[in-house]
Write an enzyme that holds these catalytic residues in place. Structure first.
Site, PDB file in Angstrom:
ATOM      1  N   ARG A   1     -15.933  -7.859 -11.121  1.00  0.00           N
ATOM      2  CA  ARG A   1     -16.791  -8.421 -12.173  1.00  0.00           C
ATOM      3  C   ARG A   1     -18.174  -7.799 -12.082  1.00  0.00           C
ATOM      4  O   ARG A   1     -18.786  -7.813 -11.015  1.00  0.00           O
ATOM      5  CB  ARG A   1     -16.899  -9.933 -12.030  1.00  0.00           C
ATOM      6  CG  ARG A   1     -15.609 -10.617 -12.401  1.00  0.00           C
ATOM      7  CD  ARG A   1     -15.691 -12.104 -12.245  1.00  0.00           C
ATOM      8  NE  ARG A   1     -14.508 -12.674 -12.865  1.00  0.00           N
ATOM      9  CZ  ARG A   1     -14.468 -13.212 -14.084  1.00  0.00           C
ATOM     10  NH1 ARG A   1     -15.564 -13.303 -14.802  1.00  0.00           N
ATOM     11  NH2 ARG A   1     -13.336 -13.679 -14.572  1.00  0.00           N
TER      12      ARG A   1
ATOM     13  N   HIS B   1      -9.168  -2.820   1.254  1.00  0.00           N
ATOM     14  CA  HIS B   1      -8.923  -2.873  -0.193  1.00  0.00           C
ATOM     15  C   HIS B   1     -10.218  -3.091  -1.000  1.00  0.00           C
ATOM     16  O   HIS B   1     -10.503  -2.354  -1.945  1.00  0.00           O
ATOM     17  CB  HIS B   1      -7.934  -3.985  -0.529  1.00  0.00           C
ATOM     18  CG  HIS B   1      -6.614  -3.864   0.178  1.00  0.00           C
ATOM     19  ND1 HIS B   1      -6.085  -2.656   0.554  1.00  0.00           N
ATOM     20  CD2 HIS B   1      -5.718  -4.803   0.577  1.00  0.00           C
ATOM     21  CE1 HIS B   1      -4.922  -2.862   1.158  1.00  0.00           C
ATOM     22  NE2 HIS B   1      -4.673  -4.148   1.190  1.00  0.00           N
TER      23      HIS B   1
ATOM     24  N   HIS C   1      -3.096   0.785  -0.334  1.00  0.00           N
ATOM     25  CA  HIS C   1      -2.291   0.741  -1.558  1.00  0.00           C
ATOM     26  C   HIS C   1      -3.086   0.274  -2.777  1.00  0.00           C
ATOM     27  O   HIS C   1      -2.676   0.502  -3.902  1.00  0.00           O
ATOM     28  CB  HIS C   1      -0.990  -0.044  -1.361  1.00  0.00           C
ATOM     29  CG  HIS C   1      -1.141  -1.528  -1.415  1.00  0.00           C
ATOM     30  ND1 HIS C   1      -1.663  -2.252  -0.384  1.00  0.00           N
ATOM     31  CD2 HIS C   1      -0.827  -2.431  -2.376  1.00  0.00           C
ATOM     32  CE1 HIS C   1      -1.669  -3.534  -0.718  1.00  0.00           C
ATOM     33  NE2 HIS C   1      -1.156  -3.674  -1.923  1.00  0.00           N
TER      34      HIS C   1
ATOM     35  N   GLN D   1      -5.126  -7.202 -11.248  1.00  0.00           N
ATOM     36  CA  GLN D   1      -3.816  -7.846 -11.311  1.00  0.00           C
ATOM     37  C   GLN D   1      -3.984  -9.356 -11.257  1.00  0.00           C
ATOM     38  O   GLN D   1      -5.011  -9.820 -10.777  1.00  0.00           O
ATOM     39  CB  GLN D   1      -2.940  -7.398 -10.144  1.00  0.00           C
ATOM     40  CG  GLN D   1      -3.476  -7.899  -8.807  1.00  0.00           C
ATOM     41  CD  GLN D   1      -2.738  -7.356  -7.610  1.00  0.00           C
ATOM     42  OE1 GLN D   1      -2.254  -6.249  -7.627  1.00  0.00           O
ATOM     43  NE2 GLN D   1      -2.643  -8.154  -6.575  1.00  0.00           N
TER      44      GLN D   1
ATOM     45  N   LYS E   1      -3.293   1.401  -7.384  1.00  0.00           N
ATOM     46  CA  LYS E   1      -3.123   0.470  -8.503  1.00  0.00           C
ATOM     47  C   LYS E   1      -3.733   1.068  -9.770  1.00  0.00           C
ATOM     48  O   LYS E   1      -4.789   1.688  -9.727  1.00  0.00           O
ATOM     49  CB  LYS E   1      -3.763  -0.884  -8.178  1.00  0.00           C
ATOM     50  CG  LYS E   1      -3.000  -1.613  -7.065  1.00  0.00           C
ATOM     51  CD  LYS E   1      -3.389  -3.048  -6.945  1.00  0.00           C
ATOM     52  CE  LYS E   1      -2.739  -3.684  -5.736  1.00  0.00           C
ATOM     53  NZ  LYS E   1      -1.477  -4.364  -6.007  1.00  0.00           N
TER      54      LYS E   1
HETATM   55  C1  BG6 Z   1      -1.773  -6.180   2.132  1.00  0.00           C
HETATM   56  C2  BG6 Z   1      -2.164  -7.325   3.013  1.00  0.00           C
HETATM   57  O1  BG6 Z   1      -2.485  -5.034   2.497  1.00  0.00           O
HETATM   58  O2  BG6 Z   1      -2.060  -6.506   0.786  1.00  0.00           O
HETATM   59  C3  BG6 Z   1      -1.478  -8.599   2.578  1.00  0.00           C
HETATM   60  O3  BG6 Z   1      -1.819  -7.030   4.369  1.00  0.00           O
HETATM   61  C4  BG6 Z   1      -1.682  -8.855   1.104  1.00  0.00           C
HETATM   62  O4  BG6 Z   1      -1.950  -9.696   3.331  1.00  0.00           O
HETATM   63  C5  BG6 Z   1      -1.364  -7.624   0.288  1.00  0.00           C
HETATM   64  O5  BG6 Z   1      -0.845  -9.928   0.723  1.00  0.00           O
HETATM   65  C6  BG6 Z   1      -1.739  -7.804  -1.167  1.00  0.00           C
HETATM   66  O6  BG6 Z   1      -1.259  -6.738  -1.899  1.00  0.00           O
HETATM   67  P1  BG6 Z   1      -0.905  -6.908  -3.437  1.00  0.00           P
HETATM   68  O7  BG6 Z   1      -0.578  -5.532  -3.887  1.00  0.00           O
HETATM   69  O8  BG6 Z   1       0.250  -7.864  -3.500  1.00  0.00           O
HETATM   70  O9  BG6 Z   1      -2.123  -7.474  -4.078  1.00  0.00           O
END
Ligand code: BG6
Length: 498
Positions: A356, A250, A188, A387, A192
């Site tokens: 950064r 991520h 995800h 964010q 963003k």
């Molecule tokens: C998820 C993780 O993929 O991303 C979580 O499993 C984490 O542990 C989350 O809290 C963070 O996502 P965001 O969009 O709130 O930064």
């Protein structure tokens, strides 16, 4: 299109992700008129629920993206009318057949039966269930509820296994029922706004792209921190830890986008080809370049914060890291020798995700002396704050106005809230829309996933086999001091702290 419909089935509809992210994102898309004219949303889970109960559950989390927007409740009612529920087992073809029957009844509900011939029913399944259930669901959905004349797509979300082998096994099993094009693997973070903007920033501004290499960039930092622990999710988290939860996906995805070569076009395959090349060019990770930590409880201002292991669902004495920092290197001509530092942690002092970019010193800088001995302070830094409070700012040296010659570092600042009126869509909105439209750019291809796991698996195994003890840090602190030593080894300071 007039002649087609899409049924979106959220499998695991009563779970947290579905309630907090998926249904609200679907509503936001509906509110923005982004969903196809004919669509239905189905919740599917084991618990018994009626359509009305599902609508009630969903309606409690729906919000219009901007308060006081017009027609919100009217739109919400219309949307909820298109939401249905079917309760069933995840491994029951029979139950999925019943679901398919209900879908058929609803798909062109407003089109007279005689006119439904030749209309195409597309089907999207969102697997919001634990990965050990993926295959059961995919098997049943593909054999009993897939589209007869349109597309069938499946969205899956991490964890995709725990290591290279289990991830590859999962991919193999998925591919018994689906082809790669039907599988939409979500990370995800790719949905963003500021992550999507990375390529725009770099490839559409002449002033950045020429500097994007070892020649001008000293190091790059990918920082993720949360100001809350794993409360309530300890059971899940303990099996994965922060490296698998945040870094391997991520942060690594952001790194790949950041560092890739210019893609031939903006088509999904061209972009993913470039990302995978970055991942495959990375030097193997080394234990001595990895700092792991775990938060411990403490009391501050009369408030007691729990330790990670206070969570009843976490096994006593667990060594699972809730914090990790590492240095990665890309073995190619552009990035040779440049440290890419990553840091991710839970229960830290702040909630933030940012990139950064620290630039080199200006050679023979005439003004060096104005900074005394602390030359680090004199270099430019580009910060992309993903964010919260999205922003892109560039630290530059500037003369403090006045008769003397004193310099300081100031920010050229693009602050989203000040610059843009439109508020930022949630990542899940963009990703769901892309999955409906068949746009694969922001989804992870299986070779990308393999490359990400090949990079992290040996190190994860070493940490687990050697039972490396994490460095303990107090809940709400800035994390283990080891992260500073790690950065210092590369002559780097973490930008979020200095
Ligand atoms: C998820 C993780 O993929 O991303 C979580 O499993 C984490 O542990 C989350 O809290 C963070 O996502 P965001 O969009 O709130 O930064």
């Amino acid at each position: 299109e007039k002649g087609s419909t899409v049924s979106i089935t959220v499998v695991g509809a009563s779970g947290d992700l579905a309630k907090k992210k998926i249904f609200p994102a679907l509503f936001a898309l509906y509110y923005e008129d982004c969903l196809p004219k004919h669509f239905t949303v189905f919740g599917y889970a084991r618990s018994k629920m009626t359509d009305v109960e599902l609508r009630d559950m969903v309606s409690r989390t729906l919000t219009c993206r901007i308060d006081k927007r017009e027609n919100c409740s009217e739109k919400m009612d219309q949307f909820l009318k298109r939401c249905f529920y079917h309760s069933g087992q995840y491994d029951s073809e029979e139950n999925f057949k019943e679901l398919a029957k209900k879908m058929k009844e609803q798909e062109f509900e407003d089109v007279p039966l005689l006119m439904q011939d030749g209309r195409i029913s597309n089907r999207l399944f969102y697997l919001s269930v634990p990965p050990n259930i993926f295959i059961d669901v995919v098997k049943c959905a593909s054999t009993s509820a897939s589209s007869a004349n349109g597309w069938t797509r499946v969205i899956v979300e991490k964890p995709f296994g725990r290591d290279f082998e289990s991830s590859a096994a999962l991919t193999r099993s998925l591919k018994e029922y689906l082809v790669e094009d039907q599988i939409f693997r979500i990370d995800h973070y790719l949905g963003k706004e500021l992550v999507e903007n990375l390529s725009v920033l770099r490839f559409s501004n002449l002033i950045f792209e020429p500097l994007w290499s070892r020649q001008y960039i000293r190091n790059v930092q990918f920082i993720f921190s949360e100001d809350f622990g794993t409360e309530g999710r300890g059971g899940y988290f303990d099996n994965y830890g922060i490296i698998r939860d945040i870094m391997q996906n991520h942060l690594l995805q952001m790194l790949a986008l950041f560092a890739m070569e210019t893609p031939v076009t903006l088509e999904a395959e061209d972009i993913r080809n470039e990302k995978v090349k970055v991942l495959r060019s990375m030097k193997p990770l080394q234990l001595e370049n990895m700092v792991i930590g775990q938060y411990k409880g403490h009391t501050k201002g009369g408030v007691t914060y729990p330790a990670y292991t206070d969570d009843k669902t976490v096994p006593k004495g667990s060594l699972t890291p809730t914090f990790a920092a590492t240095a990665l290197f890309i073995n190619n001509a552009r990035w040779d020798g440049v440290p890419f530092l990553m840091k991710a942690g839970k229960a830290l002092h702040t909630k933030r995700a940012e990139i950064r970019v620290q630039f080199r010193h200006v050679p023979g800088n005439l003004y060096n002396r104005s900074f005394g001995t602390d030359l680090d302070r004199a270099t430019n830094e580009l910060v992309i704050r993903v964010q919260p409070d999205e922003a892109i700012y560039l630290k530059i040296n500037n003369k403090v106005p006045g008769l003397g010659m004193r310099l300081d570092r100031s920010n050229l600042n693009l602050h989203y809230a000040a610059r843009y009126k439109n508020e930022i869509p949630d990542a899940y909105e963009r990703l769901l829309l892309d999955a409906i439209e068949g746009e694969r750019r922001l989804f992870i291809r299986s070779d990308e996933l393999d490359a990400a796991w090949s990079l992290f698996t040996p190190l994860l195994k070493e940490i687990e086999e050697k039972k490396i003890i994490p460095e303990y840090y107090p809940y709400g602190s800035r994390g283990p001091v080891g992260a500073h030593y790690l950065a210092a080894r590369y002559n780097v300071r973490w930008g979020d702290i200095s």
